[in-house]
Motif scaffolding. Structure first.
Motif, mmCIF file in Angstrom:
data_model
loop_
_atom_site.group_PDB
_atom_site.id
_atom_site.type_symbol
_atom_site.label_atom_id
_atom_site.label_comp_id
_atom_site.label_asym_id
_atom_site.label_seq_id
_atom_site.Cartn_x
_atom_site.Cartn_y
_atom_site.Cartn_z
ATOM 1 N N VAL A 162 -4.066 44.557 1.305
ATOM 2 C CA VAL A 162 -4.161 44.872 -0.168
ATOM 3 C C VAL A 162 -2.847 44.790 -0.862
ATOM 4 C CG1 VAL A 162 -4.307 46.870 -1.808
ATOM 5 C CG2 VAL A 162 -5.927 46.556 0.168
ATOM 6 N N ARG A 163 -1.456 45.079 -0.176
ATOM 7 C CA ARG A 163 -0.336 44.852 -1.039
ATOM 8 C C ARG A 163 -0.228 43.186 -1.065
ATOM 9 N NH1 ARG A 163 4.938 46.348 0.436
ATOM 10 N NH2 ARG A 163 4.980 44.658 2.254
ATOM 11 N N GLN A 164 -0.628 42.453 -0.289
ATOM 12 C CA GLN A 164 -0.484 41.017 -0.499
ATOM 13 C C GLN A 164 -1.126 40.391 -1.823
ATOM 14 O OE1 GLN A 164 1.433 38.516 0.671
ATOM 15 N NE2 GLN A 164 2.634 39.463 2.299
ATOM 16 N N LEU A 165 -2.627 40.950 -1.681
ATOM 17 C CA LEU A 165 -3.451 40.614 -2.950
ATOM 18 C C LEU A 165 -3.131 41.156 -4.061
ATOM 19 C CD1 LEU A 165 -6.776 40.756 -0.754
ATOM 20 C CD2 LEU A 165 -5.832 38.899 -1.777
ATOM 21 N N ARG A 166 -2.341 42.230 -4.050
ATOM 22 C CA ARG A 166 -1.766 42.675 -5.571
ATOM 23 C C ARG A 166 -0.640 42.100 -5.846
ATOM 24 N NH1 ARG A 166 -1.495 49.402 -4.379
ATOM 25 N NH2 ARG A 166 -3.567 49.870 -4.600
ATOM 26 N N GLY A 167 0.111 41.098 -4.985
ATOM 27 C CA GLY A 167 1.242 40.781 -5.237
ATOM 28 C C GLY A 167 2.303 41.660 -5.128
ATOM 29 N N GLN A 168 2.290 42.750 -4.417
ATOM 30 C CA GLN A 168 3.373 43.506 -4.143
ATOM 31 C C GLN A 168 4.172 43.483 -2.915
ATOM 32 O OE1 GLN A 168 0.708 46.971 -4.893
ATOM 33 N NE2 GLN A 168 0.938 46.603 -7.139
ATOM 34 N N ALA A 216 -7.451 37.352 1.913
ATOM 35 C CA ALA A 216 -6.839 37.997 3.025
ATOM 36 C C ALA A 216 -7.933 38.318 3.866
ATOM 37 C CB ALA A 216 -5.832 38.983 2.669
ATOM 38 N N LEU A 217 -7.486 38.343 5.224
ATOM 39 C CA LEU A 217 -8.514 38.527 6.429
ATOM 40 C C LEU A 217 -7.965 39.741 7.317
ATOM 41 C CD1 LEU A 217 -10.904 36.703 8.460
ATOM 42 C CD2 LEU A 217 -9.089 37.956 9.421
ATOM 43 N N ALA A 218 -8.539 40.921 7.273
ATOM 44 C CA ALA A 218 -8.056 41.857 8.456
ATOM 45 C C ALA A 218 -8.891 41.682 9.626
ATOM 46 C CB ALA A 218 -7.732 43.104 7.689
ATOM 47 N N ALA A 219 -8.531 41.510 10.932
ATOM 48 C CA ALA A 219 -9.103 41.769 12.057
ATOM 49 C C ALA A 219 -8.722 42.911 13.161
ATOM 50 C CB ALA A 219 -9.041 40.375 12.739
ATOM 51 N N GLY A 220 -9.309 43.799 13.374
ATOM 52 C CA GLY A 220 -9.049 44.896 14.275
ATOM 53 C C GLY A 220 -9.708 44.388 15.578
ATOM 54 N N SER A 236 -12.636 44.239 23.028
ATOM 55 C CA SER A 236 -14.048 44.563 23.263
ATOM 56 C C SER A 236 -14.901 44.642 21.935
ATOM 57 C CB SER A 236 -14.147 45.866 23.960
ATOM 58 O OG SER A 236 -13.098 45.819 24.793
ATOM 59 N N THR A 237 -14.086 45.116 20.841
ATOM 60 C CA THR A 237 -14.694 45.570 19.701
ATOM 61 C C THR A 237 -13.962 44.940 18.512
ATOM 62 O OG1 THR A 237 -13.583 47.735 19.428
ATOM 63 C CG2 THR A 237 -15.685 47.577 20.440
ATOM 64 N N ILE A 238 -14.409 43.949 17.714
ATOM 65 C CA ILE A 238 -13.699 43.215 16.694
ATOM 66 C C ILE A 238 -14.444 43.518 15.241
ATOM 67 C CG2 ILE A 238 -12.560 41.289 15.924
ATOM 68 C CD1 ILE A 238 -11.420 41.934 18.777
ATOM 69 N N GLY A 239 -13.601 44.321 14.547
ATOM 70 C CA GLY A 239 -14.144 44.342 13.070
ATOM 71 C C GLY A 239 -13.430 43.490 12.144
ATOM 72 N N VAL A 240 -14.330 42.794 11.351
ATOM 73 C CA VAL A 240 -13.515 41.948 10.342
ATOM 74 C C VAL A 240 -13.551 42.165 9.029
ATOM 75 C CG1 VAL A 240 -13.252 39.383 9.947
ATOM 76 C CG2 VAL A 240 -13.631 39.863 12.114
ATOM 77 N N THR A 241 -12.738 42.474 8.057
ATOM 78 C CA THR A 241 -12.878 42.471 6.816
ATOM 79 C C THR A 241 -12.209 41.581 5.944
ATOM 80 O OG1 THR A 241 -12.747 44.892 6.883
ATOM 81 C CG2 THR A 241 -12.397 44.300 4.907
ATOM 82 N N ILE A 242 -12.907 40.879 5.151
ATOM 83 C CA ILE A 242 -12.062 39.794 4.156
ATOM 84 C C ILE A 242 -12.182 40.161 2.718
ATOM 85 C CG2 ILE A 242 -12.433 37.390 3.194
ATOM 86 C CD1 ILE A 242 -14.365 36.787 5.812
ATOM 87 N N LEU A 243 -10.819 40.249 2.193
ATOM 88 C CA LEU A 243 -10.779 40.969 0.953
ATOM 89 C C LEU A 243 -10.234 39.684 -0.077
ATOM 90 C CD1 LEU A 243 -8.377 43.950 2.214
ATOM 91 C CD2 LEU A 243 -11.127 43.941 1.616
ATOM 92 N N GLY A 244 -10.447 40.104 -1.478
ATOM 93 C CA GLY A 244 -10.081 39.090 -2.467
ATOM 94 C C GLY A 244 -9.182 39.714 -3.478
ATOM 95 N N LYS A 245 -8.617 38.795 -4.041
ATOM 96 C CA LYS A 245 -7.781 39.337 -5.302
ATOM 97 C C LYS A 245 -8.955 39.722 -6.459
ATOM 98 C CE LYS A 245 -4.064 37.714 -6.751
ATOM 99 N NZ LYS A 245 -3.060 36.545 -7.332
ATOM 100 N N GLY A 246 -8.834 40.959 -7.051
ATOM 101 C CA GLY A 246 -9.897 41.538 -7.908
ATOM 102 C C GLY A 246 -9.776 40.606 -9.263
ATOM 103 N N ARG A 247 -10.818 40.745 -9.959
ATOM 104 C CA ARG A 247 -10.640 40.071 -11.258
ATOM 105 C C ARG A 247 -10.069 40.887 -12.352
ATOM 106 N NH1 ARG A 247 -16.200 39.586 -9.641
ATOM 107 N NH2 ARG A 247 -16.810 41.132 -10.959
#
Length: 389
Positions: free
Chosen positions: A350-356, A368-372, A378-389
């Motif tokens: 989120v900091r990266q997508l805000r430019g902060q 940006a992609l976050a992969a836990g 064993s358990t891989i969760g993936v969240t893909i985020l984008g800069k808001g409009r």
């Protein structure tokens, strides 16, 4: 009748004190991170009607369950979420929060995590769980399996199959340390070389001390709400473009293949939902419990073909200015790993997508992609985020 916009977005983030904060316990970390997230957005605590948290299950660390945490934080949620999948718990919970916002089960959801792991346990974690092993663990624990030993087996197999080298693993640690140097909250900031990693003591062959994540205190908070609501808040919102999760196994003895992860299935699902491909990702937050974890995630999520993750890291592609900057807060290897790290992946994205992100800001960061990674990849969760409009 016009239906309200229920597009879920991330509206706020907060971090508690760290990397060592003896004045806070696990609940204190969550309370402080929550207050900072509320201040970040301008949302009032009374607006929170959904709550999620997960607890790291670590011998010697007393647990606090979900309802007790909600009570401590002064919340009265109508939607609660306590999915525990190890280090990927918050990527799994983000998928569930996204669905809850879309369905109207909640309007504003708070996710928190906190741990005083370093203060309470120091840097020497025990591996004796003090319980009768059940299920797949019954085939491992009697032989003295440790967490790092399980990852070391995966690294050994990856070396055998693909020729991955210790130098290539070390390149991951060197890359994230470059980012940590700019993070005053990172526990390790001194510049690192491949030789430094290779010269550190062996913990479980081939993994050395500097191939392993740090142990820290820390807490984080993320607030998810609707895009319509977020437009009136203090910070630019971040869009949730795609989420997916998958479990391959839990115990390492039950893994179908230790050279890949469940991300080989959750990754494509998340990209399909976002309408994107790995080439569209500007930066990634990849769970780095160990250097081999990053190599496995790079390959299973499609950033590299199988066997190419090591050379990709060695060529400098993960470093500042590289093709795929990763873990720009310094990662679990150098900055922060208080038991579970999944929520910190989301916060830095989120900091990266805000430019902060200050000196480590990735230029023109739109996706940006976050992969836990939980358990033993064993358990891989993936969240893909984008800069808001």
């Amino acid at each position: 009748m016009t239906r309200p916009d229920r597009t879920p977005v991330i509206a706020a983030i907060g971090l508690s004190d760290g990397p060592k904060a003896p004045h806070l316990d696990g609940l204190g970390h969550q309370a402080q991170a929550m207050r900072r997230a509320l201040a970040d957005s301008g949302i009032s605590k009374g607006d929170i009607d959904g709550f999620g948290c997960a607890e790291a299950w670590i011998p010697g660390v007393p647990g606090v369950d979900l309802p007790e945490t909600a009570e401590y934080l002064g919340l009265d949620p109508r939607w609660i979420e306590g999915t525990y999948t190890g280090g990927s718990a918050y990527e799994f919970q983000m998928q569930h929060a996204e669905a809850a916002i879309r369905s109207g089960m909640a309007h504003t959801i708070l996710l928190t995590y906190g741990s005083d792991l370093l203060t309470r346990m120091g840097r020497s974690l025990g591996t004796a769980y003090g319980r009768k092993p059940v299920g797949g663990a019954a085939y491992e624990e009697p032989y003295g399996k440790t967490t790092v030993a399980a990852y070391a087996m995966a690294a050994q197999r990856h070396m055998y199959e693909y020729g991955t080298t210790p130098e290539q693993l070390a390149s991951v640690a060197v890359a994230v340390r470059e980012y940590a140097a700019h993070n005053p909250r990172a526990i390790y900031r001194k510049p690192l070389t491949v030789d430094d990693v290779l010269g550190s003591r062996v913990i479980a062959d081939p993994l050395r001390l500097l191939d392993c994540c740090a142990i820290t205190d820390g807490g984080g908070a993320v607030i998810v709400t609707t895009e319509e609501r977020a437009r009136d808040l203090k910070q630019p919102y971040v869009s949730i473009l795609g989420t997916a999760a998958r479990q391959n196994h839990w115990n390492i003895s039950q893994a179908p293949d230790v050279t890949t992860t469940a991300g080989a299935r959750s990754g494509p699902d998340a990209f399909a939902r976002a309408g994107l491909t790995p080439d569209d990702v500007d930066m990634a937050m990849l769970y780095d419990s160990f250097t081999i974890t990053v190599i496995l995630l790079l390959e299973s999520l499609g950033f590299c073909k199988p066997g190419e993750g090591g050379p990709f890291a060695e060529e400098g592609n993960l470093r500042p200015g590289g093709r795929l900057p990763i873990n720009t807060d310094g990662g679990g290897l150098s900055a922060c790993h208080p038991g579970l790290r999944g929520i910190f992946l989301l916060i830095e994205a989120v900091r990266q997508l805000r430019g902060q992100a200050g000196e480590v800001q990735v230029p023109d960061c739109d996706v940006a992609l976050a992969a836990g990674s939980g358990g033993w990849f064993s358990t891989i969760g993936v969240t893909i985020l984008g800069k808001g409009r």
